[in-house]
Design a protein around this motif. Structure first.
Motif, PDB file in Angstrom:
ATOM      1  N   GLU A  14       0.819  -1.205   0.000  1.00 26.41           N
ATOM      2  CA  GLU A  14       0.000   0.000   0.000  1.00 26.41           C
ATOM      3  C   GLU A  14       0.854   1.256   0.000  1.00 26.41           C
ATOM      4  O   GLU A  14       0.386   2.335  -0.364  1.00 26.41           O
ATOM      5  CB  GLU A  14      -0.904   0.023   1.228  1.00 26.41           C
ATOM      6  N   TYR A  15       2.106   1.166   0.402  1.00 28.44           N
ATOM      7  CA  TYR A  15       2.984   2.323   0.449  1.00 28.44           C
ATOM      8  C   TYR A  15       3.849   2.435  -0.797  1.00 28.44           C
ATOM      9  O   TYR A  15       4.741   3.273  -0.860  1.00 28.44           O
ATOM     10  CB  TYR A  15       3.910   2.240   1.666  1.00 28.44           C
ATOM     11  N   ALA A  16       3.641   1.599  -1.782  1.00 27.24           N
ATOM     12  CA  ALA A  16       4.537   1.564  -2.929  1.00 27.24           C
ATOM     13  C   ALA A  16       3.782   1.704  -4.237  1.00 27.24           C
ATOM     14  O   ALA A  16       3.690   0.766  -5.016  1.00 27.24           O
ATOM     15  CB  ALA A  16       5.333   0.255  -2.921  1.00 27.24           C
ATOM     16  N   PRO A  17       3.230   2.887  -4.544  1.00 33.03           N
ATOM     17  CA  PRO A  17       2.579   3.084  -5.832  1.00 33.03           C
ATOM     18  C   PRO A  17       3.573   2.940  -6.965  1.00 33.03           C
ATOM     19  O   PRO A  17       4.759   3.211  -6.806  1.00 33.03           O
ATOM     20  CB  PRO A  17       2.029   4.510  -5.747  1.00 33.03           C
ATOM     21  N   THR A  18       3.078   2.522  -8.128  1.00 32.53           N
ATOM     22  CA  THR A  18       3.963   2.292  -9.266  1.00 32.53           C
ATOM     23  C   THR A  18       4.650   3.569  -9.711  1.00 32.53           C
ATOM     24  O   THR A  18       5.848   3.595  -9.974  1.00 32.53           O
ATOM     25  CB  THR A  18       3.160   1.705 -10.443  1.00 32.53           C
ATOM     26  N   THR A  19       3.903   4.677  -9.781  1.00 33.31           N
ATOM     27  CA  THR A  19       4.466   5.954 -10.200  1.00 33.31           C
ATOM     28  C   THR A  19       4.091   7.016  -9.184  1.00 33.31           C
ATOM     29  O   THR A  19       2.958   7.488  -9.171  1.00 33.31           O
ATOM     30  CB  THR A  19       3.927   6.374 -11.585  1.00 33.31           C
ATOM     31  N   PRO A  20       5.016   7.405  -8.298  1.00 35.52           N
ATOM     32  CA  PRO A  20       4.691   8.412  -7.306  1.00 35.52           C
ATOM     33  C   PRO A  20       4.326   9.730  -7.969  1.00 35.52           C
ATOM     34  O   PRO A  20       4.933  10.139  -8.952  1.00 35.52           O
ATOM     35  CB  PRO A  20       6.004   8.552  -6.506  1.00 35.52           C
ATOM     36  N   ASP A  21       3.308  10.396  -7.404  1.00 39.51           N
ATOM     37  CA  ASP A  21       2.941  11.707  -7.913  1.00 39.51           C
ATOM     38  C   ASP A  21       4.004  12.725  -7.532  1.00 39.51           C
ATOM     39  O   ASP A  21       4.517  12.722  -6.416  1.00 39.51           O
ATOM     40  CB  ASP A  21       1.593  12.148  -7.319  1.00 39.51           C
ATOM     41  N   ALA A  22       4.325  13.626  -8.464  1.00 43.32           N
ATOM     42  CA  ALA A  22       5.237  14.710  -8.157  1.00 43.32           C
ATOM     43  C   ALA A  22       4.544  15.696  -7.229  1.00 43.32           C
ATOM     44  O   ALA A  22       3.322  15.833  -7.236  1.00 43.32           O
ATOM     45  CB  ALA A  22       5.669  15.405  -9.448  1.00 43.32           C
ATOM     46  N   PHE A  23       5.332  16.369  -6.401  1.00 41.20           N
ATOM     47  CA  PHE A  23       4.754  17.349  -5.493  1.00 41.20           C
ATOM     48  C   PHE A  23       4.213  18.526  -6.300  1.00 41.20           C
ATOM     49  O   PHE A  23       4.902  19.072  -7.161  1.00 41.20           O
ATOM     50  CB  PHE A  23       5.813  17.847  -4.509  1.00 41.20           C
ATOM     51  N   ARG A  24       2.989  18.896  -6.001  1.00 39.01           N
ATOM     52  CA  ARG A  24       2.360  20.024  -6.685  1.00 39.01           C
ATOM     53  C   ARG A  24       2.062  21.111  -5.658  1.00 39.01           C
ATOM     54  O   ARG A  24       1.201  20.933  -4.794  1.00 39.01           O
ATOM     55  CB  ARG A  24       1.071  19.579  -7.376  1.00 39.01           C
ATOM     56  N   PRO A  25       2.761  22.227  -5.727  1.00 34.77           N
ATOM     57  CA  PRO A  25       2.519  23.296  -4.751  1.00 34.77           C
ATOM     58  C   PRO A  25       1.077  23.772  -4.802  1.00 34.77           C
ATOM     59  O   PRO A  25       0.480  23.892  -5.873  1.00 34.77           O
ATOM     60  CB  PRO A  25       3.478  24.411  -5.205  1.00 34.77           C
ATOM     61  N   HIS A  26       0.519  24.023  -3.633  1.00 33.36           N
ATOM     62  CA  HIS A  26      -0.857  24.517  -3.536  1.00 33.36           C
ATOM     63  C   HIS A  26      -0.817  25.977  -3.099  1.00 33.36           C
ATOM     64  O   HIS A  26      -0.087  26.326  -2.157  1.00 33.36           O
ATOM     65  CB  HIS A  26      -1.641  23.676  -2.529  1.00 33.36           C
ATOM     66  N   PRO A  27      -1.599  26.857  -3.734  1.00 31.17           N
ATOM     67  CA  PRO A  27      -1.501  28.289  -3.426  1.00 31.17           C
ATOM     68  C   PRO A  27      -1.958  28.653  -2.019  1.00 31.17           C
ATOM     69  O   PRO A  27      -1.580  29.710  -1.505  1.00 31.17           O
ATOM     70  CB  PRO A  27      -2.416  28.930  -4.481  1.00 31.17           C
ATOM     71  N   LEU A  28      -2.743  27.795  -1.369  1.00 29.65           N
ATOM     72  CA  LEU A  28      -3.193  28.072  -0.005  1.00 29.65           C
ATOM     73  C   LEU A  28      -2.450  27.233   1.033  1.00 29.65           C
ATOM     74  O   LEU A  28      -1.961  27.749   2.032  1.00 29.65           O
ATOM     75  CB  LEU A  28      -4.699  27.815   0.114  1.00 29.65           C
ATOM     76  N   ARG A  29      -2.372  25.920   0.790  1.00 26.13           N
ATOM     77  CA  ARG A  29      -1.752  25.035   1.782  1.00 26.13           C
ATOM     78  C   ARG A  29      -0.270  25.320   1.970  1.00 26.13           C
ATOM     79  O   ARG A  29       0.230  25.270   3.097  1.00 26.13           O
ATOM     80  CB  ARG A  29      -1.941  23.571   1.378  1.00 26.13           C
ATOM     81  N   GLY A  30       0.444  25.591   0.871  1.00 29.79           N
ATOM     82  CA  GLY A  30       1.873  25.828   0.986  1.00 29.79           C
ATOM     83  C   GLY A  30       2.192  26.995   1.903  1.00 29.79           C
ATOM     84  O   GLY A  30       2.915  26.837   2.899  1.00 29.79           O
ATOM     85  N   PRO A  31       1.685  28.194   1.635  1.00 30.21           N
ATOM     86  CA  PRO A  31       1.937  29.322   2.530  1.00 30.21           C
ATOM     87  C   PRO A  31       1.405  29.101   3.945  1.00 30.21           C
ATOM     88  O   PRO A  31       2.035  29.513   4.923  1.00 30.21           O
ATOM     89  CB  PRO A  31       1.219  30.481   1.830  1.00 30.21           C
TER      90      PRO A  31
END
Length: 232
Positions: A14-31
């Motif tokens: 369950e912790y090993a997806p075939t292709t990990p998603d790249a980090f996508r900055p969020h305009p609200l969560r990041g700050p």
């Protein structure tokens, strides 16, 4: 504890997806996260200081840190340390740079995800992380990379929050808070069995302590801290 494994246990799939998603900055969560961890820096360090001091108090002159955020662990590094900081969230960068300058840390900032470190094989003696494996899409891939970049005899020092025991009130709370907590804190999961993940990562030796914080942040109060060493 001998943590060498030839085959990854099936429960870790369950912790090993075939292709990990790249980090996508969020305009609200990041700050928000940059501000949150800056504002609560002293309080969070008060909670975690005993374990961090033990883990990060005697590191070599060059250290890789996964997910340093706004620099909470810089206080544990000696002045003049070269810190290879793997931090893909751009909202953290200005505070991290400023804090490194004040601490006289030689900061080398990498913006890749921890699943694909842009570092040579067997190139560093120490990798550290705190409260990071809960957020990455693929902690198994992260630990594979940590193992790859460490020199023989190198160490990975970590502090992470983990799932509470099944059937407990805290585990039910973690499950209930899972979605809003994950959305607010950049994908952070309250329910990962990260001790099993670390022990299955192929290190020659791991030493792990389980403990519980006494804090208002109940979903993350069950934690582990430890060191995993690569074979010589």
């Amino acid at each position: 504890m001998d943590a060498s494994h030839d085959v990854l246990p099936s429960k870790l799939e369950e912790y090993a997806p075939t292709t990990p998603d790249a980090f996508r900055p969020h305009p609200l969560r990041g700050p928000f996260n940059a501000l949150f961890f800056t504002a609560l820096d002293r309080y969070l360090d008060h909670l975690l200081q005993p374990h961090k001091r033990s883990l990060f108090g005697n590191l070599p002159r060059t250290v890789v840190e996964l997910g340093p955020g706004v620099g909470a662990n810089l206080r544990y590094l000696r002045a003049g340390t070269r810190l290879i900081a793997v931090e893909p969230n751009p909202a953290m960068h200005d505070r991290l740079r400023a804090r490194a300058a004040r601490a006289r840390i030689d900061l080398e900032l990498h913006t890749t995800g921890a699943e694909r470190l842009d570092l040579p094989d067997a190139s560093v003696d120490a990798v550290i992380s705190s409260l990071v494996l809960c957020t990455v899409p693929d902690p198994v891939a992260v630990l594979t990379e940590v193992h790859r970049v460490l020199r023989p005899g190198g160490r990975y020092a970590f502090l992470e929050h983990v799932a509470a025991p099944d059937g407990t009130v805290l585990r039910r709370l973690q499950r209930a808070a899972r979605r809003p907590w994950s959305w607010t804190f950049e994908g952070c999961s309250c329910e990962r069995d990260l001790q099993t993940v670390v022990e299955a990562a192929g290190f020659a030796e791991t030493t792990i302590e389980a403990y519980r914080l006494r804090s208002p942040f109940l979903p993350v109060n069950t934690q582990i801290a430890g060191v995993a060493r690569k074979h010589n």
